[in-house]
Design an enzyme around this catalytic site. Sequence first.
Site, mmCIF file in Angstrom:
data_model
loop_
_atom_site.group_PDB
_atom_site.id
_atom_site.type_symbol
_atom_site.label_atom_id
_atom_site.label_comp_id
_atom_site.label_asym_id
_atom_site.label_seq_id
_atom_site.Cartn_x
_atom_site.Cartn_y
_atom_site.Cartn_z
ATOM 1 N N GLU A 58 2.218 -6.189 7.459
ATOM 2 C CA GLU A 58 1.242 -5.349 8.141
ATOM 3 C C GLU A 58 1.491 -5.151 9.631
ATOM 4 O OE1 GLU A 58 0.679 -7.222 5.585
ATOM 5 O OE2 GLU A 58 -0.941 -6.428 4.325
ATOM 6 N N GLY A 93 0.392 -5.428 0.808
ATOM 7 C CA GLY A 93 -0.691 -5.578 -0.160
ATOM 8 C C GLY A 93 -0.307 -6.472 -1.328
ATOM 9 N N ASP A 125 -5.686 -6.809 6.048
ATOM 10 C CA ASP A 125 -7.155 -6.836 5.949
ATOM 11 C C ASP A 125 -7.693 -6.916 4.525
ATOM 12 O OD1 ASP A 125 -6.366 -4.323 5.257
ATOM 13 O OD2 ASP A 125 -7.536 -3.252 6.751
ATOM 14 N N ILE A 152 0.836 -1.205 0.000
ATOM 15 C CA ILE A 152 0.000 0.000 0.000
ATOM 16 C C ILE A 152 0.869 1.253 0.000
ATOM 17 C CG2 ILE A 152 -0.223 0.249 2.516
ATOM 18 C CD1 ILE A 152 -3.243 0.898 1.945
ATOM 19 N N ASP A 179 -1.346 -9.861 -0.418
ATOM 20 C CA ASP A 179 -2.807 -9.937 -0.579
ATOM 21 C C ASP A 179 -3.153 -10.192 -2.042
ATOM 22 O OD1 ASP A 179 -4.013 -8.962 2.132
ATOM 23 O OD2 ASP A 179 -2.491 -7.483 1.708
HETATM 24 C C1 LIG Z 1 -6.876 -0.740 4.274
HETATM 25 C C2 LIG Z 1 -5.476 -1.209 4.164
HETATM 26 C C3 LIG Z 1 -5.258 -1.958 2.910
HETATM 27 C C4 LIG Z 1 -4.122 -2.506 2.565
HETATM 28 C C5 LIG Z 1 -2.991 -2.562 3.447
HETATM 29 C C6 LIG Z 1 -1.792 -3.028 3.047
HETATM 30 C C7 LIG Z 1 -0.687 -3.048 4.021
HETATM 31 C C8 LIG Z 1 0.664 -2.996 3.405
HETATM 32 O O1 LIG Z 1 0.855 -2.966 2.230
HETATM 33 S S1 LIG Z 1 1.906 -2.977 4.581
HETATM 34 C C9 LIG Z 1 3.343 -2.712 3.618
HETATM 35 C C10 LIG Z 1 3.655 -1.265 3.375
HETATM 36 N N1 LIG Z 1 4.868 -1.172 2.624
HETATM 37 C C11 LIG Z 1 6.067 -1.027 3.177
HETATM 38 O O2 LIG Z 1 6.220 -0.885 4.352
HETATM 39 C C12 LIG Z 1 7.238 -1.080 2.188
HETATM 40 C C13 LIG Z 1 7.991 0.221 2.152
HETATM 41 N N2 LIG Z 1 8.995 0.185 1.115
HETATM 42 C C14 LIG Z 1 10.156 -0.500 1.197
HETATM 43 O O3 LIG Z 1 10.433 -1.187 2.142
HETATM 44 C C15 LIG Z 1 11.132 -0.321 0.063
HETATM 45 O O4 LIG Z 1 10.732 0.768 -0.702
HETATM 46 C C16 LIG Z 1 11.274 -1.563 -0.839
HETATM 47 C C17 LIG Z 1 9.944 -2.088 -1.321
HETATM 48 C C18 LIG Z 1 12.040 -2.654 -0.095
HETATM 49 C C19 LIG Z 1 12.118 -1.160 -2.085
HETATM 50 O O5 LIG Z 1 13.333 -0.583 -1.677
HETATM 51 P P1 LIG Z 1 14.182 0.326 -2.689
HETATM 52 O O6 LIG Z 1 14.255 -0.349 -3.998
HETATM 53 O O7 LIG Z 1 15.442 0.666 -1.997
HETATM 54 O O8 LIG Z 1 13.306 1.622 -2.939
HETATM 55 P P2 LIG Z 1 13.156 2.920 -2.013
HETATM 56 O O9 LIG Z 1 14.341 3.801 -2.253
HETATM 57 O O10 LIG Z 1 12.864 2.543 -0.620
HETATM 58 O O11 LIG Z 1 11.847 3.611 -2.604
HETATM 59 C C20 LIG Z 1 11.842 4.202 -3.886
HETATM 60 C C21 LIG Z 1 10.705 5.191 -3.928
HETATM 61 O O12 LIG Z 1 9.477 4.507 -3.705
HETATM 62 C C22 LIG Z 1 8.791 5.064 -2.586
HETATM 63 N N3 LIG Z 1 8.069 3.986 -1.885
HETATM 64 C C23 LIG Z 1 8.505 2.764 -1.587
HETATM 65 N N4 LIG Z 1 7.573 2.084 -0.934
HETATM 66 C C24 LIG Z 1 6.508 2.894 -0.812
HETATM 67 C C25 LIG Z 1 5.219 2.747 -0.215
HETATM 68 N N5 LIG Z 1 4.812 1.600 0.328
HETATM 69 N N6 LIG Z 1 4.381 3.790 -0.252
HETATM 70 C C26 LIG Z 1 4.738 4.949 -0.846
HETATM 71 N N7 LIG Z 1 5.975 5.165 -1.432
HETATM 72 C C27 LIG Z 1 6.820 4.131 -1.406
HETATM 73 C C28 LIG Z 1 9.894 5.672 -1.743
HETATM 74 O O13 LIG Z 1 9.358 6.631 -0.879
HETATM 75 C C29 LIG Z 1 10.796 6.232 -2.811
HETATM 76 O O14 LIG Z 1 10.204 7.416 -3.299
HETATM 77 P P3 LIG Z 1 11.088 8.732 -3.578
HETATM 78 O O15 LIG Z 1 10.108 9.750 -4.078
HETATM 79 O O16 LIG Z 1 12.120 8.320 -4.602
HETATM 80 O O17 LIG Z 1 11.723 9.089 -2.273
#
Ligand SMILES: CC/C=C\C=C\CC(=O)SCCNC(=O)CCNC(=O)[C@H](O)C(C)(C)COP(=O)(O)OP(=O)(O)OC[C@H]1O[C@@H](n2cnc3c(N)ncnc32)[C@H](O)[C@@H]1OP(=O)(O)O
Length: 358
Positions: free
Chosen positions: A227, A204, A235, A148, A207
């Site tokens: 999550e 997600g 969820d 997400i 999911d």
């Molecule tokens: C009602 C609820 C419904 C659904 C719920 C779902 C729950 C979930 O999905 S929980 C999981 C949430 N996600 C995370 O915690 C993952 C966060 N991201 C990471 O850990 C890393 O980005 C990675 C996937 C391991 C990839 O790493 P890497 O290749 O080193 O990239 P980054 O430099 O970290 O990111 C590049 C760029 O993408 C943006 N970004 C990454 N993940 C997200 C995200 N989940 N949401 C929004 N943006 C994300 C990150 O901020 C970077 O953006 P810039 O603009 O370049 O800074």
Amino acid sequence: MEPVKKKRTSAIWEHFELVSPRKVRCFFCSKEIRFNDNTSSMLRHYRALHAKKRSGGPGSDSGSRLSSPAVLRAMSSSAGPTPPYTTLAVSRPAPAVTHVEIHRPDKRNAMNKAFWREMVECFSEISEDQDCRAVVVSGAGKTFTAGIDIVDLAGEVLQPRGDDTARISYNIRKTITHFQESFSAIERCPKPVLVAIHGACVGGGVDLITACDIRLCTQDAWFQVKEVDIGLAADVGTLQRLPKVIGSRSLVNELALTARKMYADEAKSSGLVSRVFQHKAALMAGALEMAEEIAGRSPVAVQGTKINLLYSRDHSVEEGLQFMAAWNMSMLQTADLMKSAQASMEKKSPRTVAFAKL
Ligand SMILES: CC/C=C\C=C\CC(=O)SCCNC(=O)CCNC(=O)[C@H](O)C(C)(C)COP(=O)(O)OP(=O)(O)OC[C@H]1O[C@@H](n2cnc3c(N)ncnc32)[C@H](O)[C@@H]1OP(=O)(O)O
């Protein structure tokens, strides 16, 4: 002379795509590499990591299409999402096969508000599309999906609208239900959905893939039911579908309660994925080939198989058998049966048979 154009004439460009004037991305492993006035950094990378591995290796598939980089290029939309979508690139890489590529590579394909809506729209269309008989879902860029969009999550879920607790709760419930629908739409789609996962598949993402029919991944793929790490119970499907995908309840509980990463080999041995490929090019070639195999068979038989497999997942054997009998009392009357049986008798592939649209 403009340097990028000059370099594009070299054969090494078969294996890379340009992501910025000074950066390319490898089709095999998605690594981004800087380059200057010549292609030596690309050649070095390709020779060190991929040249010898093209013919495959123990424990993983190399993909049987010789031209897998070309397949990958055909299936990766450097042009971006296809309108009206803003997060999905939808294409037809082979007859009767639809490719849905999640396309927010700069944000690691994080699932924003538009994505949740567009998945429902896209899979509703695919369900109705008589020219589509199998679907491949994949992610653009470095990784399958980061789950997400955390920025959107902060707005949509943590700052809900409503004048009182009841109304706020009602709106949160509505949002969660909408999000759930995005992946239930995949499951409800009568056409088999294959998912090709490379790199990270977080939150997600898990999911999403549990709602798909066939899961394939690269050797560098990893899966994380993230999550609990961000303070919520998953969820939108993982807790309901993952126990039905993986045989071990203990493993499901461990993954969901600890949020530890699971890598490709364990994903394969646990049954989360059915095949592991060395790199993304081989993965996409393998996924496309499998989708073509499915799309070449009778749509009456294929869609009936998906629907009955899903029904039996959620019902007793007896209920499943009854449903099957009721289903096939009409479906056995299809012309596809005689055509397929005849091809089989003549030792021809079902892919040689022309089936009517469904
Ligand atoms: C009602 C609820 C419904 C659904 C719920 C779902 C729950 C979930 O999905 S929980 C999981 C949430 N996600 C995370 O915690 C993952 C966060 N991201 C990471 O850990 C890393 O980005 C990675 C996937 C391991 C990839 O790493 P890497 O290749 O080193 O990239 P980054 O430099 O970290 O990111 C590049 C760029 O993408 C943006 N970004 C990454 N993940 C997200 C995200 N989940 N949401 C929004 N943006 C994300 C990150 O901020 C970077 O953006 P810039 O603009 O370049 O800074």
